[in-house]
Design a protein around this motif. Structure first.
Motif, short mmCIF file in Angstrom:
data_model
loop_
_atom_site.label_atom_id
_atom_site.label_comp_id
_atom_site.label_asym_id
_atom_site.label_seq_id
_atom_site.Cartn_x
_atom_site.Cartn_y
_atom_site.Cartn_z
N LYS A 141 0.82 -1.21 0.00
CA LYS A 141 0.00 0.00 0.00
C LYS A 141 0.85 1.26 0.00
O LYS A 141 0.55 2.22 -0.70
N GLU A 142 1.92 1.28 0.77
CA GLU A 142 2.76 2.48 0.89
C GLU A 142 3.51 2.80 -0.40
O GLU A 142 3.49 3.93 -0.88
N SER A 143 4.16 1.79 -0.98
CA SER A 143 4.98 2.04 -2.18
C SER A 143 4.18 1.94 -3.47
O SER A 143 4.62 2.43 -4.50
N GLY A 144 3.04 1.24 -3.41
CA GLY A 144 2.25 1.02 -4.62
C GLY A 144 2.77 -0.12 -5.48
O GLY A 144 2.21 -0.40 -6.54
N GLU A 145 3.84 -0.78 -5.05
CA GLU A 145 4.42 -1.87 -5.84
C GLU A 145 3.48 -3.07 -5.89
O GLU A 145 2.93 -3.49 -4.87
N LEU A 146 3.35 -3.65 -7.08
CA LEU A 146 2.59 -4.87 -7.27
C LEU A 146 3.45 -6.04 -6.79
O LEU A 146 4.56 -6.24 -7.28
N LEU A 147 2.92 -6.81 -5.83
CA LEU A 147 3.66 -7.94 -5.28
C LEU A 147 3.26 -9.26 -5.92
O LEU A 147 4.11 -10.10 -6.19
N VAL A 148 1.95 -9.43 -6.14
CA VAL A 148 1.43 -10.73 -6.59
C VAL A 148 0.20 -10.51 -7.46
O VAL A 148 -0.58 -9.60 -7.21
N ILE A 149 0.05 -11.36 -8.47
CA ILE A 149 -1.21 -11.45 -9.20
C ILE A 149 -1.66 -12.90 -9.16
O ILE A 149 -0.83 -13.81 -9.09
N GLY A 150 -2.99 -13.11 -9.20
CA GLY A 150 -3.45 -14.49 -9.16
C GLY A 150 -4.93 -14.62 -9.47
O GLY A 150 -5.63 -13.63 -9.70
N THR A 151 -5.36 -15.87 -9.46
CA THR A 151 -6.77 -16.19 -9.68
C THR A 151 -7.15 -17.36 -8.78
O THR A 151 -6.29 -18.12 -8.32
N SER A 152 -8.44 -17.50 -8.57
CA SER A 152 -8.98 -18.73 -7.98
C SER A 152 -10.25 -19.07 -8.74
O SER A 152 -11.06 -18.20 -9.03
N LYS A 153 -10.36 -20.35 -9.10
CA LYS A 153 -11.54 -20.84 -9.80
C LYS A 153 -12.37 -21.65 -8.80
O LYS A 153 -11.82 -22.47 -8.06
N HIS A 154 -13.68 -21.37 -8.80
CA HIS A 154 -14.58 -22.01 -7.84
C HIS A 154 -15.74 -22.66 -8.56
O HIS A 154 -16.33 -22.05 -9.46
N GLY A 155 -16.07 -23.87 -8.13
CA GLY A 155 -17.34 -24.44 -8.53
C GLY A 155 -18.44 -23.74 -7.74
O GLY A 155 -18.21 -23.24 -6.65
N ILE A 156 -19.61 -23.70 -8.30
CA ILE A 156 -20.79 -23.21 -7.58
C ILE A 156 -21.64 -24.45 -7.37
O ILE A 156 -22.15 -25.04 -8.33
N THR A 157 -21.74 -24.88 -6.10
CA THR A 157 -22.33 -26.19 -5.81
C THR A 157 -23.31 -26.13 -4.65
O THR A 157 -23.34 -25.17 -3.88
N SER A 158 -24.03 -27.23 -4.52
CA SER A 158 -24.84 -27.49 -3.32
C SER A 158 -23.89 -27.99 -2.23
O SER A 158 -22.73 -28.32 -2.52
N PRO A 159 -24.39 -28.12 -0.99
CA PRO A 159 -23.54 -28.72 0.05
C PRO A 159 -23.09 -30.15 -0.27
O PRO A 159 -22.08 -30.62 0.25
N GLU A 160 -23.81 -30.81 -1.16
CA GLU A 160 -23.42 -32.17 -1.59
C GLU A 160 -22.43 -32.13 -2.76
O GLU A 160 -22.10 -33.16 -3.34
N LEU A 161 -21.97 -30.93 -3.10
CA LEU A 161 -21.00 -30.68 -4.17
C LEU A 161 -21.55 -30.98 -5.56
O LEU A 161 -20.80 -31.28 -6.49
#
Length: 139
Positions: free
Chosen positions: A97-117
């Motif tokens: 936040k202070e320097s504004g430098e980008l440290l990491v980029i990423g993604t996460s992929k999620h299924g959209i499921t019922s509790p039974e998956l």
């Protein structure tokens, strides 16, 4: 595309012997960003669970750009990158936040499921949430 922001201060336990953020903590902070993103759009995980909508992680990517260190304040930006019928891909950037430098980029992929998956078509089972997730979709 709208990015939602969350701040985290790096504690000593988040670093390795060199005083640099231990690499797996970024995945934990992706989750923190995702939790706050959902809260900010009015669908915290507690609400999703009551509505029997789960978002299990199917894949994660993380590309390290620069090291972060103890006591840095990190700015986590989170957004919806892709939306499928029964999947969502979240995007992340983590900055010093202070320097504004980008440290990491990423993604996460999620299924959209019922509790039974079992896959759920979100547009059908919760059109309001589907609309919230897609209205700021990365173009």
């Amino acid at each position: 595309m709208k990015k939602y922001e969350t701040e985290i201060r790096v504690i000593y336990a988040d670093t390795d012997a060199m005083g640099i953020i231990y690499h797996t903590n970024y995945i934990k902070w992706f989750e923190a960003g995702r939790n706050e993103f959902l809260r900010q759009i009015g669908y915290p995980y507690a609400r999703l669970e009551k509505e029997e909508i789960w978002l299990p992680v199917a894949a994660v990517t993380c590309e390290y750009k620069k090291p972060g260190r103890y006591d840095d304040v990190l700015l986590i930006q989170t957004w919806v990158k892709e939306m499928g019928a029964a999947t969502v891909v979240m995007g992340y950037e983590i900055f010093n936040k202070e320097s504004g430098e980008l440290l990491v980029i990423g993604t996460s992929k999620h299924g959209i499921t019922s509790p039974e998956l079992k896959p759920l078509r979100l547009k059908k089972v919760n059109p309001a949430l589907y609309q919230r997730l897609t209205e700021d979709l990365e173009k």
